[in-house]
Design a protein around this motif. Structure first.
Motif: not given
Length: 135
Positions: A1-9, A17-22, A39-43, A82-87
């Motif tokens: 399972m992947k978590i999208r890491v967002v570091s800025s607005r 738009p298909n991101e589920r876990v942020v 932006n991510c209706p499936k979150i 900086d290595i991967n945008e997903y955890y």
């Protein structure tokens, strides 16, 4: 399972738009949360560090509840954006959850045990339990 890491607005607008876990690695304003949901209706889950979680307004909590989006506190330990945008949650953790569930271990006990062993927040373990290892 992947978590999208967002570091800025600004990054919110570039999300798939298909991101589920942020995981938001910045203190989000109400507007940021609305933008994310738009932006991510499936979150399904928004994860925030503990210090940021406490600053989220009641109105946003109610909005997310009505949208059936879980707001949980937690961190992505040792992740380098900086290595991967997903955890990625290690497959060994997901296997452990499935194993404990198949043994008939109560959900609370699974959350407690896996959380302690893997440094993943119990709320995230509960989410994985319902999504990755259905009954």
């Amino acid at each position: 399972m992947k978590i999208r890491v967002v570091s800025s607005r600004e990054e919110i607008f570039t999300l798939n738009p298909n991101e589920r876990v942020v995981h938001l690695a910045f203190r989000p304003s109400n507007k940021d949360i609305f933008s994310l949901v738009e932006n991510c209706p499936k979150i399904e889950v928004i994860q925030l560090p503990k210090s940021y979680r406490r600053t989220v307004s009641k109105s946003i909590e109610m909005f997310l509840e009505m949208q059936r989006i879980q707001l949980i506190e937690g961190d992505v330990w040792g992740h380098r954006k900086d290595i991967n945008e997903y955890y990625s949650i290690p497959s060994s953790v997901i296997e452990k959850i499935k194993e404990l569930k198949s043994e008939g271990t109560p959900a609370e006990r699974i959350e407690e045990k896996v959380s302690r062993e893997s440094k993943i927040n119990p709320e995230m373990v509960a989410y994985i339990l319902t999504k990755e290892a259905p009954a």
